[in-house]
Write a protein that holds these residues in place. Structure first.
Motif, PDB file in Angstrom:
ATOM      1  N   ALA A   1     -11.432   2.973  -6.031  1.00 22.04           N
ATOM      2  CA  ALA A   1     -11.820   3.711  -5.196  1.00 22.04           C
ATOM      3  C   ALA A   1     -12.040   3.398  -3.060  1.00 22.04           C
ATOM      4  N   GLY A   2     -12.487   2.350  -3.039  1.00 23.14           N
ATOM      5  CA  GLY A   2     -12.579   1.971  -1.719  1.00 23.14           C
ATOM      6  C   GLY A   2     -11.097   0.482  -1.440  1.00 23.14           C
ATOM      7  N   SER A   3     -11.100   0.803  -2.014  1.00 22.49           N
ATOM      8  CA  SER A   3      -9.720  -0.391  -1.618  1.00 22.49           C
ATOM      9  C   SER A   3      -8.555   0.882  -1.429  1.00 22.49           C
ATOM     10  N   ILE A   4      -8.308   1.889  -1.978  1.00 21.15           N
ATOM     11  CA  ILE A   4      -7.596   3.006  -1.862  1.00 21.15           C
ATOM     12  C   ILE A   4      -8.010   3.540  -0.792  1.00 21.15           C
ATOM     13  N   TRP A   5      -9.156   3.892  -0.519  1.00 28.67           N
ATOM     14  CA  TRP A   5      -9.250   4.317   0.794  1.00 28.67           C
ATOM     15  C   TRP A   5      -9.231   3.431   2.431  1.00 28.67           C
ATOM     16  N   VAL A   6      -9.472   2.496   2.169  1.00 28.80           N
ATOM     17  CA  VAL A   6      -9.427   0.888   2.728  1.00 28.80           C
ATOM     18  C   VAL A   6      -7.978   1.117   3.313  1.00 28.80           C
ATOM     19  N   LEU A   7      -7.217   1.055   2.350  1.00 30.13           N
ATOM     20  CA  LEU A   7      -5.604   0.684   2.283  1.00 30.13           C
ATOM     21  C   LEU A   7      -5.025   2.014   3.504  1.00 30.13           C
ATOM     22  N   THR A   8      -5.529   3.281   2.307  1.00 32.55           N
ATOM     23  CA  THR A   8      -5.043   4.450   3.449  1.00 32.55           C
ATOM     24  C   THR A   8      -5.581   5.012   4.765  1.00 32.55           C
ATOM     25  N   SER A   9      -5.984   4.435   4.610  1.00 27.63           N
ATOM     26  CA  SER A   9      -6.778   5.289   6.164  1.00 27.63           C
ATOM     27  C   SER A   9      -6.643   4.201   7.500  1.00 27.63           C
TER      28      SER A   9
END
Length: 100
Positions: free
Chosen positions: A87-95
């Motif tokens: 979830a953190g990786s997806i959040w960082v990559l999308t934000s």
């Protein structure tokens, strides 16, 4: 001397072969089929879950040990870490796209 250390690790070989088959199966479905993307992702996710279970039982010796409660706590903690990392990786990559 412990007899367990002198045995051939057949469960490790079987687990490795099963993991290899699942990985190659996921790659084949992703690259060689014309299924919809959602179906492919669901299939790959299912194979990943099965492979994680195989690795828990074959490599991590989940069935062994006297303290089952510690094993359950460790598995819950591992799932928590996996969810946080994904979830953190997806959040960082999308934000990152909204600030550029």
């Amino acid at each position: 001397m412990n007899q367990h250390t002198n045995r051939f690790p057949i469960s490790h070989v079987i687990g490795f072969l099963m993991s290899l088959v699942l990985t190659l199966g996921a790659a084949w479905v992703a690259l060689k089929t014309s299924l919809p993307a959602k179906t492919i992702m669901t299939f790959i996710g299912t194979l990943a879950f099965v492979q994680a279970a195989i690795q828990l039982f074959m490599f991590m010796h989940l069935r062994e040990g006297e303290d089952r409660r510690t094993n359950v706590i460790n598995i819950i903690y591992a799932f928590f870490l996996a969810i946080v990392i994904v979830a953190g990786s997806i959040w960082v990559l999308t934000s990152g796209h909204s600030h550029g």
